[in-house]
Design a protein around this motif. Structure first.
Motif, short mmCIF file in Angstrom:
data_model
loop_
_atom_site.label_atom_id
_atom_site.label_comp_id
_atom_site.label_asym_id
_atom_site.label_seq_id
_atom_site.Cartn_x
_atom_site.Cartn_y
_atom_site.Cartn_z
N VAL A 1 0.83 -1.20 0.00
CA VAL A 1 0.00 0.00 0.00
C VAL A 1 0.87 1.25 0.00
O VAL A 1 0.62 2.21 -0.75
CB VAL A 1 -0.95 0.01 1.22
N PHE B 1 -6.15 -1.65 -9.61
CA PHE B 1 -7.29 -2.11 -8.80
C PHE B 1 -7.54 -3.61 -9.02
O PHE B 1 -7.71 -4.36 -8.05
CB PHE B 1 -8.54 -1.31 -9.18
N ASN C 1 -4.47 -5.56 -7.40
CA ASN C 1 -4.30 -5.49 -5.94
C ASN C 1 -5.57 -5.87 -5.18
O ASN C 1 -5.49 -6.48 -4.11
CB ASN C 1 -3.88 -4.08 -5.52
N GLU C 2 -6.74 -5.51 -5.69
CA GLU C 2 -7.99 -5.71 -4.95
C GLU C 2 -8.79 -6.91 -5.41
O GLU C 2 -9.42 -7.58 -4.60
CB GLU C 2 -8.86 -4.45 -5.04
N ALA C 3 -8.77 -7.20 -6.72
CA ALA C 3 -9.54 -8.33 -7.24
C ALA C 3 -8.69 -9.59 -7.39
O ALA C 3 -9.23 -10.67 -7.65
CB ALA C 3 -10.17 -7.97 -8.58
N TYR D 1 -18.11 -1.23 -9.36
CA TYR D 1 -16.95 -1.62 -8.55
C TYR D 1 -17.17 -2.96 -7.85
O TYR D 1 -16.22 -3.72 -7.61
CB TYR D 1 -16.62 -0.52 -7.54
N SER E 1 -14.53 -6.06 -8.42
CA SER E 1 -13.81 -6.66 -7.29
C SER E 1 -14.15 -8.13 -7.10
O SER E 1 -13.67 -8.76 -6.14
CB SER E 1 -14.14 -5.89 -6.01
N THR F 1 -6.76 4.51 -3.78
CA THR F 1 -5.93 3.58 -3.01
C THR F 1 -6.04 3.85 -1.51
O THR F 1 -6.17 2.93 -0.70
CB THR F 1 -4.46 3.70 -3.45
N ILE G 1 -9.54 2.83 -0.05
CA ILE G 1 -9.66 1.37 0.09
C ILE G 1 -8.97 0.90 1.37
O ILE G 1 -9.49 0.08 2.13
CB ILE G 1 -9.08 0.66 -1.14
N THR H 1 -12.68 -1.50 2.13
CA THR H 1 -13.58 -2.07 1.12
C THR H 1 -13.14 -1.65 -0.27
O THR H 1 -12.78 -0.48 -0.48
CB THR H 1 -15.04 -1.62 1.34
N PRO H 2 -13.16 -2.56 -1.23
CA PRO H 2 -12.81 -2.19 -2.61
C PRO H 2 -13.83 -1.29 -3.28
O PRO H 2 -13.60 -0.80 -4.37
CB PRO H 2 -12.72 -3.55 -3.32
#
Length: 440
Positions: free
Chosen positions: A61, A275, A278-280, A333, A337, A399, A402, A407-408
C-alpha cells in the motif's frame, strides 16, 4: 433555468471551416494528445513495477501510494502550464503553443525511460522522477485545451461534436496504446521482463512519436476563427486577465463540468489495472487485458456519442452521464472486485458507455462556453485546476480510501460525491450545440 437563446454581443467569423481543415486539425491536435496520454497510460499501467523500482517498501500500500502521489504531482503544475500556454495560444496562435507543448512532453517522457532506479541512485531516482512528472504536467496544461480549441474552431457548422470527439478519442487511444505496449511486454517477455529493463521501452518510444507529431504541427495553420480575429486586430493583449474579468461564469461552469469525468477517467481507466491486480486478485496480464478491451469499446463509443450530440444537443447526453454514473458506481466496482476476468469485463462495458456520454460531447460543450478571443486561456485555467484536484488525485485517493475504509467499493463513493455538483452544472448550463461559435 437553461435556455437556448443566444446571449448578447455574440459574433462569429464569416470564415467557414472546411472538411479538409477539420481533418488536418484532428491529426495535428490529436497527435500531441496521443503522446501525452500515452505516457499517462504507461505510467499508470506500470505502477506496480514503478512502485517496487523507485519506492521499495515492505508495504504494498505504501509503495502504491508513493507511486500515485508522484502521478498526482504532475497535475499540480497543470494550472501553471494552462496559464502559460493559454496566454501563448490566445496571443501568438494555437500552432505556436501546441508545438512547444509537444516538445516538452516528448522530452520529459523520453527522460523517464532513461532514469536510474532506486537501487542504482538511491533517493535521486524518485527525485528525478518527480521532476520529469512536473515537466509533463506543465506541458499537459496546454496540450488538452489547445487541441480542443484547434479541433472545435476548425469544425464545420453542425459537426463540432463529431469533429471534437476525436480529441477525446486521441486521449483514450493514447492511454490504450500505453497499456497495450505494457501488456505486450508483460505477456511476451519473461516473468521479470518489466523489472529487468522492459519498463523503459514504452517511455523511449516517445522519441519517434514526438518527432512525427512535431512535423505535423509545424505544418498546420492557425484556425480560421483565430486568423479572422488576428486580421481584425482584435487579439487579446492579456487574455488570462480578461477571461477572469469577463468569463467568470463560464470558468466556474468549466471547473465542475470536468470534475466527475476526471475522476471517472483516472479511476475507471488508468487506475483499473492496479485495482484489478491489488484488490480483485487478477494477474497483471489479465488486469491489463480487461483494461485494453474496456478502452477499445470506450474509444469507439466516444465517436458515436460525439455524432449523436450534434443531433440531440450536448446537455441531454451530459446529464445522462452524471446521473447514471451516480447510481451505477457501486454496482460497477462490486463487479470489478469479484475476482474474475469475466466479471471485470462485464463491469467495464457499462462503465465505458457511461464515460462515453461525456467524452463524446464533452470537448465541444466545454469549448463552446468561451469566445475565440479568450477560448484557450479561459478554458485552460478552470479545466486544469479541475484536473489537478479531481483527476490527478483520483488514483491516490482511491488507493487511500480502500485502505482506510477496508472495502474495494471505496472509489465509488468519491465518484458519487463528485457527480452531484457536476450534474447541477449540466442541468443549469445553456445548450450550445446549435449555435455558431462566438468570436468576441
Amino acid at each position: 433555468m437553461p435556455t437556448t437563446a443566444r446571449p448578447p454581443n455574440v459574433a462569429q467569423t464569416d470564415t467557414v471551416p472546411s472538411g479538409h481543415s477539420s481533418r488536418r486539425a484532428v491529426v495535428a491536435g490529436g497527435i500531441g494528445n496521443f503522446i501525452e496520454w500515452y505516457d499517462y497510460g504507461v505510467y499508470a499501467a506500470l505502477s506496480p513495477v514503478i512502485s517496487s523500482l523507485f519506492f521499495p517498501s515492505e508495504s504494498t500500500v505504501a509503495s502504491t501510494l508513493s507511486t500515485f502521489a508522484v502521478f498526482g504531482v504532475g497535475f499540480v503544475v497543470r494550472p501553471l502550464g494552462g496559464l502559460f500556454f493559454g496566454q501563448l495560444g490566445d496571443r501568438r496562435g494555437r500552432r505556436t503553443a501546441l508545438a512547444w507543448a509537444l516538445i516538452l512532453v516528448s522530452a520529459s517522457t523520453l527522460g523517464m525511460g532513461l532514469l536510474p532506479t532506486y537501487a542504482a541512485a538511491g533517493v535521486a531516482a524518485p527525485a528525478l522522477l518527480v521532476l520529469l512528472r512536473l515537466l509533463q504536467g506543465f506541458s499537459a496544461g496546454g496540450e488538452f485545451t489547445g487541441s480542443a480549441t484547434v479541433m472545435t474552431e476548425n469544425a464545420p457548422v453542425g459537426r463540432r461534436g463529431r469533429v471534437s470527439s476525436w480529441q477525446q478519442f486521441s486521449v483514450i487511444t493514447g492511454t490504450l496504446a500505453g497499456v497495450l505496449v505494457v501488456t505486450a511486454i508483460t505477456n511476451l517477455g519473461s516473468a521479470d521482463a518489466l523489472e529487468n529493463g522492459g519498463w523503459r521501452i514504452p517511455f523511449l518510444l516517445s522519441l519517434p512519436l514526438g518527432a512525427i507529431g512535431f512535423y505535423i504541427r509545424f505544418r498546420m495553420a492557425d484556425t480560421p476563427h483565430f486568423q479572422a480575429l488576428r486580421e481584425a486586430g482584435e487579439v487579446a493583449e492579456r487574455p488570462a486577465a480578461e477571461a477572469v474579468r469577463t468569463q467568470r461564469g463560464a470558468m466556474f461552469t468549466a471547473f465542475f463540468y470536468t470534475a466527475l469525468p476526471n475522476i471517472g477517467f483516472y479511476t475507471f481507466l488508468t487506475y483499473t489495472p492496479t485495482f484489478l491486480h491489488n484488490e480483485a486478485g487478477l494477474s497483471l496480464g489479465d488486469a491489463y487485458l480487461a483494461n485494453v478491451i474496456g478502452m477499445t469499446v470506450y474509444a469507439a463509443l466516444t465517436l458515436v456519442m460525439g455524432r449523436v450530440s450534434d443531433r440531440v444537443g450536448r446537455r441531454p447526453i451530459l446529464i445522462a452521464h452524471a446521473a447514471v454514473f451516480f447510481v451505477s458506481a457501486i454496482p460497477i466496482y462490486l463487479l470489478m472486485s469479484h475476482g474474475s476476468l469475466w466479471a471485470a469485463l462485464v463491469a467495464q462495458l457499462p462503465a465505458m458507455l457511461i464515460m462515453a456520454c461525456y467524452s463524446g460531447p464533452g470537448t465541444a460543450g466545454l469549448t463552446e462556453l468561451f469566445p475565440t478571443r479568450l477560448r484557450y486561456s479561459g478554458m485552460a485555467l478552470p479545466y486544469n485546476l479541475s484536473s489537478a484536484i479531481f483527476g490527478g488525485t483520483a488514483p491516490f485517493i482511491a488507493t487511500g480510501l480502500i485502505a482506510w475504509l477496508g472495502t474495494p467499493l471505496a472509489p465509488a463513493f468519491w465518484a458519487m460525491a463528485a457527480a452531484i455538483p457536476t450534474l447541477i452544472v449540466y442541468l443549469r448550463m445553456r445548450e450550445t450545440a446549435f449555435e455558431p461559435l462566438r468570436d468576441r
